[in-house]
Design an enzyme around this catalytic site. Structure first.
Site, mmCIF file in Angstrom:
data_model
loop_
_atom_site.group_PDB
_atom_site.id
_atom_site.type_symbol
_atom_site.label_atom_id
_atom_site.label_comp_id
_atom_site.label_asym_id
_atom_site.label_seq_id
_atom_site.Cartn_x
_atom_site.Cartn_y
_atom_site.Cartn_z
ATOM 1 C CE LYS A 81 -29.249 132.644 3.159
ATOM 2 N NZ LYS A 81 -29.328 133.872 3.950
ATOM 3 C CG ASP A 82 -33.127 133.742 6.421
ATOM 4 O OD1 ASP A 82 -31.910 133.920 6.628
ATOM 5 O OD2 ASP A 82 -33.715 134.204 5.426
ATOM 6 N NE ARG A 129 -22.478 132.012 6.370
ATOM 7 C CZ ARG A 129 -22.222 132.215 5.077
ATOM 8 N NH1 ARG A 129 -21.102 131.758 4.531
ATOM 9 N NH2 ARG A 129 -23.084 132.865 4.321
ATOM 10 N NE ARG A 130 -22.833 135.396 2.563
ATOM 11 C CZ ARG A 130 -24.078 135.638 2.191
ATOM 12 N NH1 ARG A 130 -24.621 136.834 2.410
ATOM 13 N NH2 ARG A 130 -24.795 134.704 1.602
ATOM 14 N NE ARG A 147 -30.320 143.582 7.256
ATOM 15 C CZ ARG A 147 -31.276 143.916 8.123
ATOM 16 N NH1 ARG A 147 -30.976 144.655 9.188
ATOM 17 N NH2 ARG A 147 -32.524 143.519 7.954
ATOM 18 N NE ARG A 153 -28.622 142.135 1.290
ATOM 19 C CZ ARG A 153 -28.340 141.268 2.234
ATOM 20 N NH1 ARG A 153 -27.231 140.547 2.163
ATOM 21 N NH2 ARG A 153 -29.141 141.097 3.266
ATOM 22 C CB CYS A 244 -27.716 136.057 12.944
ATOM 23 S SG CYS A 244 -28.605 137.126 14.070
#
Length: 306
Positions: A81-82, A129-130, A147, A153, A244
């Site tokens: 996904k990155d 997106r979230r 981040r 996190r 992104c």
């Protein structure tokens, strides 16, 4: 048999994924020696701004690609996904491993799920997106950037800086934090990032005999079903010119010989979203078809607003 050197980021999750790939390569090729080459990337170092503000997820790859070009590493391991929708010239993905859990995770020490959060609750995520999907579902929440690696996190959540945070289920499970998942946020109501949960191996793509041999070694780990599904998701994102900077979500599942793809484009500012879906057997054509349906519903407005 020669030594295979894997370039990897230094975060706990990146190291876990690279060691997982190393173990799989050793099992596939008995006698092969595999070593990790940990590196720091700009995406890891700059934590006071969002990824979109400092150049995008490709910042996680650049230093690793330079190491491969210089002959300091033979391949690199990434969360797919990155990986940008279009690779830098001279690179390829010879292996995409079988996908782990694709869903997002609602994580909180006090609340069971999104619906249980009180009005004005503080939710942490730096993913546009979230954010778009959170605003669409709960416009009353106070969304704040978050981040750092998974451990960082979670520590910020435990310190009381947030009422809840949203992370990837796969990353939590890989690091032994599966018990922290209060609720899976899953399709069809909630869509992940394209290719979320999949690990990819990146190699140079040229005709040197040694480079070809490395690609062959890595290709032994390729999972055909996962590759087709994530290719549909990435083709959709590519056709949308997603990055992104643009809240794009997509998830493909297999239904017999056919793929079913759901896509979403939204606004992280006001929570407006458009959705589309389609079915087909060709991943690239399916991704383009769903992207066109999203554009026909107004997705271009969200993309151009970035």
């Amino acid at each position: 048999m020669p030594i295979l050197r894997i370039a990897t980021r230094k975060s706990p999750l990146a190291l876990w994924q690279s060691e997982h790939v190393a173990d799989r390569l050793r099992a596939a090729h008995p006698g092969l020696e595999v070593v990790l080459v940990p590196m720091s990337t700009r995406g890891d170092e700059v934590l006071d701004r969002s990824l979109a503000a400092i150049g995008g997820k490709g910042l996680f790859l650049k230093e690793l690609e330079i190491a491969m070009q210089r002959g300091e590493a033979d391949c690199a391991v990434h969360s797919l996904k990155d990986v940008p929708m279009v690779l830098e010239p001279g690179f390829t993905l010879p292996a995409i491993l079988a996908r782990a859990d694709h869903a997002d995770a609602f994580v909180s020490n006090r609340f069971e799920d999104l619906d249980a959060l009180p009005r004005g609750a503080v939710v942490g995520t730096s993913s546009l997106r979230r954010q778009a999907q959170l605003r669409a579902r709960r416009p009353d929440l106070d969304l704040r950037d978050l981040r750092g690696n998974v451990n960082t996190r979670l520590a910020k959540l435990d310190a009381g800086e947030y009422d809840a945070i949203v992370l990837a289920c796969a990353g939590l499970a890989r690091l032994g934090f599966e018990s922290r998942i209060r609720k899976r946020l899953d399709a069809p109501d909630w869509l992940p990032a394209p290719a979320q949960g999949a690990i990819a191996i990146e190699c140079r793509d040229d005709d040197e005999e040694a480079v070809r041999a490395i690609r062959v070694l890595c290709a032994a780990l390729d999972d055909a079903d996962t590759r087709e599904r994530v290719e549909a998701e990435r083709a959709m994102n590519r056709a949308l010119h997603g990055s992104c900077h643009v809240p794009v979500a997509g998830f493909a599942r297999r239904d017999g010989a056919r793929l079913h793809l759901q896509g979403l484009v939204g606004s992280a500012q006001d929570g407006r979203v458009v959705r589309a879906e389609g079915e087909g057997t060709d991943p690239e054509a399916l991704g383009i078809e769903v992207a066109e349906r999203l554009l026909a519903q107004g997705a271009r407005d969200f993309i151009d607003a970035v």
